[in-house]
Design a protein around this motif. Structure first.
Motif, short mmCIF file in Angstrom:
data_model
loop_
_atom_site.label_atom_id
_atom_site.label_comp_id
_atom_site.label_asym_id
_atom_site.label_seq_id
_atom_site.Cartn_x
_atom_site.Cartn_y
_atom_site.Cartn_z
N ALA A 1 0.43 -1.35 0.30
CA ALA A 1 0.02 0.12 -0.03
C ALA A 1 0.61 1.51 0.07
O ALA A 1 1.79 1.45 0.24
N PRO A 2 -0.29 2.52 -0.46
CA PRO A 2 0.69 3.89 -0.34
C PRO A 2 1.68 3.68 1.35
O PRO A 2 1.29 3.22 2.32
N ALA A 3 3.10 4.25 1.27
CA ALA A 3 4.06 4.58 2.32
C ALA A 3 3.31 5.33 3.22
O ALA A 3 2.31 5.88 3.62
N PRO A 4 3.47 4.68 5.32
CA PRO A 4 2.86 5.23 6.13
C PRO A 4 3.45 6.48 6.38
O PRO A 4 4.27 7.17 6.08
N GLY A 5 2.00 7.64 6.53
CA GLY A 5 2.91 9.41 6.71
C GLY A 5 2.94 9.89 5.95
O GLY A 5 2.40 11.19 5.52
N VAL A 6 1.76 9.26 4.37
CA VAL A 6 2.23 10.20 3.75
C VAL A 6 0.38 10.35 2.94
O VAL A 6 0.16 9.26 3.07
N THR A 7 -0.10 11.48 2.35
CA THR A 7 -1.43 11.90 2.49
C THR A 7 -1.27 11.26 1.01
O THR A 7 -0.65 11.41 -0.25
N THR B 1 -4.26 7.32 10.04
CA THR B 1 -3.19 8.88 10.31
C THR B 1 -2.65 8.03 11.24
O THR B 1 -2.33 7.42 12.07
N HIS B 2 -1.67 9.05 11.35
CA HIS B 2 -0.09 8.79 11.98
C HIS B 2 -0.02 10.59 12.55
O HIS B 2 1.12 10.47 13.84
N ASP B 3 -0.92 10.99 12.05
CA ASP B 3 -0.20 12.27 12.93
C ASP B 3 -2.62 13.14 13.77
O ASP B 3 -2.83 14.46 13.62
N ALA B 4 -2.82 12.44 14.48
CA ALA B 4 -4.09 12.16 15.14
C ALA B 4 -5.23 12.99 13.98
O ALA B 4 -6.56 14.06 14.37
N GLY B 5 -5.24 12.87 13.34
CA GLY B 5 -6.32 12.97 11.61
C GLY B 5 -5.90 14.35 10.96
O GLY B 5 -7.02 15.10 10.58
N VAL B 6 -4.75 14.33 11.31
CA VAL B 6 -4.38 15.57 10.56
C VAL B 6 -4.26 15.40 8.73
O VAL B 6 -4.29 15.76 7.61
N THR B 7 -3.55 14.20 8.61
CA THR B 7 -3.14 13.45 7.61
C THR B 7 -3.80 12.62 7.21
O THR B 7 -3.44 11.56 8.37
N TRP B 8 -4.13 11.47 5.83
CA TRP B 8 -4.28 10.63 6.07
C TRP B 8 -4.13 9.99 4.67
O TRP B 8 -2.89 10.47 3.77
N THR B 9 -3.89 8.58 5.11
CA THR B 9 -3.62 7.35 3.95
C THR B 9 -3.87 6.22 3.28
O THR B 9 -4.67 5.76 4.68
N ALA B 10 -4.62 5.93 2.06
CA ALA B 10 -6.20 5.04 2.17
C ALA B 10 -5.30 3.68 0.89
O ALA B 10 -4.29 3.79 0.70
N VAL B 11 -5.76 1.93 1.88
CA VAL B 11 -5.34 1.82 1.11
C VAL B 11 -7.02 1.24 0.24
O VAL B 11 -7.88 0.75 2.16
N ALA B 12 -7.15 0.33 -0.59
CA ALA B 12 -8.57 -0.09 -1.05
C ALA B 12 -8.58 -1.57 -1.24
O ALA B 12 -7.24 -2.30 -1.57
N LEU B 13 -9.28 -2.27 -1.01
CA LEU B 13 -9.87 -3.67 0.16
C LEU B 13 -10.73 -3.88 -1.49
O LEU B 13 -11.98 -3.95 -0.74
N PRO B 14 -10.35 -4.78 -2.68
CA PRO B 14 -11.00 -4.67 -3.70
C PRO B 14 -12.05 -5.79 -3.04
O PRO B 14 -11.41 -6.99 -2.39
#
Length: 463
Positions: A109-115, A450-463
């Motif tokens: 999935a996309p790297a943690p911490g990256v929006t 989120t790794h910063d209490a909801g300021v930024t988010w990373t998405a993973v889609a489970l098809p």
């Protein structure tokens, strides 16, 4: 003669063109928000765009890259496809449920911490997997839901399914779940609605009439006696809430050591309404919100909050925690607590909904283990329809109303989580694992982290 600075100038040109690419129109964004808020099935959305790296070369390569940038930026504002349509109701026979396959294919999935922008699909070895509930213990996580059946009819072709991650949600793979049914249009016994893991080895899957336990990370499951309307593990034990009849009967409280099949009954003070429960824990403190029958039309249908300071061994009644409004009017100023959330800093908060009037919901926060609650000043969203609620700290809160909202000042003010098309727009499940780490399920198929209490988010889609 070859210009040695050509590659540098080409990269600078790309960056400048990207910065000047047109932004989404505010009007279009508002229309999409309105549509998503009123669709029966929550919509997932495409989010940010990315600029590809272009090697130095001909001018034609630069032009092609710029066209690609514009195309991706335009796609960033399209509403993604909705989840699978409602399935036809087909009764599932009692006993072991028909399961999808359990192959273990996975994609990073996309790297943690990256929006993240449009989430790249992460294969779980199942078709049309839809998440109902999540549980995390450190980097180990489990998701319960449904997927296409590999045998049998299920409900419209959908059967119970479970997937697991061991790397914090970057990759997922299917694993055997409990021999149970999942709640779709109906849910025959044994029906499992939720999962909770106390450790990487010990976990629970439960519903009002069913309770399963695993002590080997989900490889095998044993059915326990009875069911659970709510169950939470923390501080070395498990608290289980059930009912002798639903709705109407007061909740029953039991506790157990983690991994034990022996449960001890715990006395709850009298006066608990029996029309829904919510259980949360922080440290050795536990809070049980027993809700009244607010749709029955009667006055004084408020909830009652019970608190325990010793892991559910003893309980105290706190009454309705929501500050009440002035008497008079059709609802006599009644404010009903509809959800409770606890944070690791020891605070507890309740979500309050004014009854009988088109007013915004609000939150009340306690920092003295539920002895007193103080209303935060800000209303949530555009109406009294807030439902889901989670707290990272006494200051950081998430609420699902017409869209998903975040507060960083204890509920005094609220902002939409999704900003410029980035982040979850709606939620069917919200949870925090620490003051900074949290998860949101959107549309059943996208898990936001989120790794910063909801300021930024990373998405993973489970098809």
């Amino acid at each position: 003669m070859t210009d040695p600075n050509l590659e540098t100038r080409l990269r600078e040109t790309l960056r400048a063109q990207a910065r000047r690419a047109p932004q989404p129109e505010d009007t279009v964004r508002e229309v999409l928000l309105t549509v998503a808020a009123h669709r029966p099935h929550r919509l997932s959305r495409w989010h940010t765009w990315t600029v590809p790296l272009v090697a130095a070369g001909a001018v034609a390569a630069v032009a092609a890259a710029l066209v690609g940038i514009q195309h991706v930026r335009t796609a960033a504002n399209r509403v993604g496809p909705a989840g699978p349509p409602p399935s036809v109701s087909v009764s599932i026979p009692s006993g072991p449920a028909q399961s999808p396959s359990t192959s273990a294919a996975s994609v990073v999935a996309p790297a943690p911490g990256v929006t993240s922008g449009a989430p790249s699909p992460v294969s779980v070895g199942l078709r049309h997997f839809s998440v109902t509930d999540l549980s995390f213990v450190g980097s180990d996580g489990w998701a319960w839901g449904s997927a296409d059946c590999t045998s049998g009819a299920g409900q419209g072709g959908h059967c119970a399914a479970m997937v697991r991650t061991t790397d914090g949600g970057a990759t997922w793979h299917s694993v055997p779940g409990p021999p149970a049914n999942v709640a779709l249009l109906s849910c025959d016994d044994p029906c499992v609605r939720s999962i909770r893991f106390a450790s990487p080895s010990v976990g629970y899957a439960f519903g009002p009439s069913a309770l399963f336990m695993t002590t080997d990370s989900g490889r095998t499951w044993q059915r326990q006696k009875g069911g659970a309307d709510a169950l939470e593990s923390l501080d070395g034990n498990v608290i289980r809430i059930s009912s002798a009849c639903l709705p109407g009967c007061p909740p029953l409280v039991q506790t157990s050591s983690i991994g034990s099949a022996t449960w001890a009954a715990r006395a709850l003070p009298p006066g608990a309404p029996g029309f829904g429960v919510s259980l949360v824990r922080t440290g050795s403190a536990a809070y049980l919100l027993a809700m009244g029958h607010t749709s029955g039309g009667a006055q004084n249908a408020t909830s009652v909050l019970f608190s325990s300071a010793d892991d559910g061994g003893h309980w105290s009644a706190r009454g309705e925690p929501c500050p009440q409004g002035p008497a008079g009017g059709t609802a006599n100023g009644e404010q009903d607590s509809v959800a409770v959330a606890a944070a690791v800093d020891g605070s507890v908060a309740v979500l309050c909904t004014p009854r009988g009037a088109a007013q915004n919901s609000f939150v009340a926060v306690s920092t003295d283990q539920g002895a007193t609650f103080h209303r935060a000043g800000g209303g949530i969203g555009t109406g009294p329809d807030a439902t889901l609620f989670a707290a990272a700290t006494s200051r950081t809160l998430l609420v699902m109303g017409d869209v998903l909202y975040r507060s960083g000042d204890g509920g005094a003010s609220w902002t939409r989580v999704q900003h410029n098309g980035v982040g979850p727009l709606t939620a069917s499940w919200i949870g925090f694992e620490s003051p900074t780490e949290g998860r949101v399920i959107e549309a059943g198929t996208t898990i936001w982290t989120t790794h910063d209490a909801g300021v930024t988010w990373t998405a993973v889609a489970l098809p």
